[in-house]
Design a protein around this motif. Structure first.
Motif, PDB file in Angstrom:
ATOM      1  N   GLN A   1       0.825  -1.211   0.000  1.00  0.00           N
ATOM      2  CA  GLN A   1       0.000   0.000   0.000  1.00  0.00           C
ATOM      3  C   GLN A   1       0.863   1.266   0.000  1.00  0.00           C
ATOM      4  O   GLN A   1       0.478   2.279  -0.594  1.00  0.00           O
ATOM      5  CB  GLN A   1      -0.947  -0.008   1.207  1.00  0.00           C
ATOM      6  CG  GLN A   1      -2.115  -0.967   1.009  1.00  0.00           C
ATOM      7  CD  GLN A   1      -2.993  -1.096   2.234  1.00  0.00           C
ATOM      8  OE1 GLN A   1      -2.542  -0.895   3.364  1.00  0.00           O
ATOM      9  NE2 GLN A   1      -4.241  -1.446   2.028  1.00  0.00           N
TER      10      GLN A   1
ATOM     11  N   LEU B   1       1.741   1.731  -3.481  1.00  0.00           N
ATOM     12  CA  LEU B   1       0.576   2.231  -4.224  1.00  0.00           C
ATOM     13  C   LEU B   1       0.309   3.705  -3.945  1.00  0.00           C
ATOM     14  O   LEU B   1      -0.246   4.396  -4.795  1.00  0.00           O
ATOM     15  CB  LEU B   1      -0.668   1.403  -3.884  1.00  0.00           C
ATOM     16  CG  LEU B   1      -0.687  -0.001  -4.482  1.00  0.00           C
ATOM     17  CD1 LEU B   1      -1.836  -0.812  -3.908  1.00  0.00           C
ATOM     18  CD2 LEU B   1      -0.767   0.046  -5.995  1.00  0.00           C
TER      19      LEU B   1
ATOM     20  N   PRO C   1      -0.332   4.494  -7.874  1.00  0.00           N
ATOM     21  CA  PRO C   1      -1.602   3.789  -7.663  1.00  0.00           C
ATOM     22  C   PRO C   1      -1.912   2.689  -8.676  1.00  0.00           C
ATOM     23  O   PRO C   1      -2.766   1.848  -8.414  1.00  0.00           O
ATOM     24  CB  PRO C   1      -2.656   4.898  -7.746  1.00  0.00           C
ATOM     25  CG  PRO C   1      -1.911   6.160  -7.518  1.00  0.00           C
ATOM     26  CD  PRO C   1      -0.536   5.933  -8.047  1.00  0.00           C
TER      27      PRO C   1
ATOM     28  N   THR D   1       1.027  -2.751 -10.968  1.00  0.00           N
ATOM     29  CA  THR D   1       0.384  -4.066 -11.050  1.00  0.00           C
ATOM     30  C   THR D   1       0.852  -4.999  -9.950  1.00  0.00           C
ATOM     31  O   THR D   1       0.044  -5.698  -9.327  1.00  0.00           O
ATOM     32  CB  THR D   1       0.675  -4.702 -12.422  1.00  0.00           C
ATOM     33  OG1 THR D   1       0.287  -3.783 -13.441  1.00  0.00           O
ATOM     34  CG2 THR D   1      -0.088  -5.995 -12.604  1.00  0.00           C
TER      35      THR D   1
ATOM     36  N   ASN E   1      -0.612  -4.002  -6.523  1.00  0.00           N
ATOM     37  CA  ASN E   1      -2.039  -4.359  -6.460  1.00  0.00           C
ATOM     38  C   ASN E   1      -2.228  -5.867  -6.326  1.00  0.00           C
ATOM     39  O   ASN E   1      -3.098  -6.330  -5.588  1.00  0.00           O
ATOM     40  CB  ASN E   1      -2.768  -3.845  -7.700  1.00  0.00           C
ATOM     41  CG  ASN E   1      -3.179  -2.392  -7.563  1.00  0.00           C
ATOM     42  OD1 ASN E   1      -3.825  -2.017  -6.593  1.00  0.00           O
ATOM     43  ND2 ASN E   1      -2.791  -1.575  -8.516  1.00  0.00           N
ATOM     44  N   SER E   2      -1.404  -6.633  -7.033  1.00  0.00           N
ATOM     45  CA  SER E   2      -1.496  -8.102  -6.959  1.00  0.00           C
ATOM     46  C   SER E   2      -1.151  -8.602  -5.567  1.00  0.00           C
ATOM     47  O   SER E   2      -1.817  -9.502  -5.039  1.00  0.00           O
ATOM     48  CB  SER E   2      -0.552  -8.744  -7.974  1.00  0.00           C
ATOM     49  OG  SER E   2      -0.887  -8.351  -9.276  1.00  0.00           O
TER      50      SER E   2
ATOM     51  N   ALA F   1      -4.060  -7.868  -3.260  1.00  0.00           N
ATOM     52  CA  ALA F   1      -5.216  -8.733  -3.536  1.00  0.00           C
ATOM     53  C   ALA F   1      -4.971 -10.165  -3.072  1.00  0.00           C
ATOM     54  O   ALA F   1      -5.790 -10.747  -2.345  1.00  0.00           O
ATOM     55  CB  ALA F   1      -5.536  -8.711  -5.030  1.00  0.00           C
TER      56      ALA F   1
END
Length: 201
Positions: free
Chosen positions: A104, A107, A111, A114, A117-118, A121
């Protein structure tokens, strides 16, 4: 007798003597081998620090790698690379909470990254899956929790484009028995039954 005016008009002799003494002291400091001033060492570049952290990680020095990356994150606060690498280390060690936190941070700087974010998630899914499995094992998955779990599963199926999240594995096809290999004796018998002169050979 020399007057002040013979040195420099308007400049007392004591001032000129003081200036001369100062020059002598400065020249002595500049030429003294022990007092030679050196430039401070230049700070390591981000690329160098990241390479050092990778080398430490490959050498099995995970704590050293993380310390280097944290220093880099402090020295280069606008760059996402140290946070991303920290997130990957934590993810590989199954420290999913810390992996999410570091990802985070990456990010916040980019933002649309990839990998970050992966990591968020997949780490979140692994934490959720374990928690749901624990609740299910203790028969505590009911009411609103069960409903939310179903909604989450539905969302995942839609996102991944899969009808079933965990497909059942088809059993392997049965193995056919191979015919017994024909031995020389058996071959001789079959030849003798077909060949009336087989016994004479």
């Amino acid at each position: 007798m020399i007057t002040n005016r013979t040195w420099l008009p308007g400049l007392p002799r004591t001032t000129l003597a003081g200036a001369f003494a100062g020059l002598v002291l400065l020249s002595g400091c500049a030429t003294d081998g022990e007092n030679i001033r050196t430039e401070p060492p230049k700070a390591a570049t981000l690329k160098t620090v990241l390479a050092d952290a990778n080398a430490a990680l490959k050498a099995g020095q995970g704590d050293k790698a993380q310390a280097l990356l944290k220093e880099a994150a402090t020295s280069y606060p606008a760059d996402k690379a140290p946070w991303l690498q920290l997130a990957q280390i934590k993810f590989d060690r199954a420290s999913y909470g810390e992996a999410i936190t570091n990802a985070q941070e990456a990010l916040r700087r980019d933002p649309v990254d990839t990998l970050a974010n992966s990591i968020v998630a997949v780490s979140g899914l692994r934490v959720s899956t374990k928690a749901l499995a624990d609740l299910s094992a203790h028969n505590n998955l009911n009411g609103s929790l069960r409903t939310e779990a179903r909604e989450l599963a539905k969302l995942l199926r839609t996102t991944l484009g899969e009808e079933v999240l965990v497909p059942t594995v088809a059993p392997p096809p049965p193995v056919r028995a191979k015919p017994a290999p024909v031995t020389r004796k058996g071959a001789a018998k079959s030849q003798s039954s077909n060949d009336p002169f087989g016994g004479l050979k």
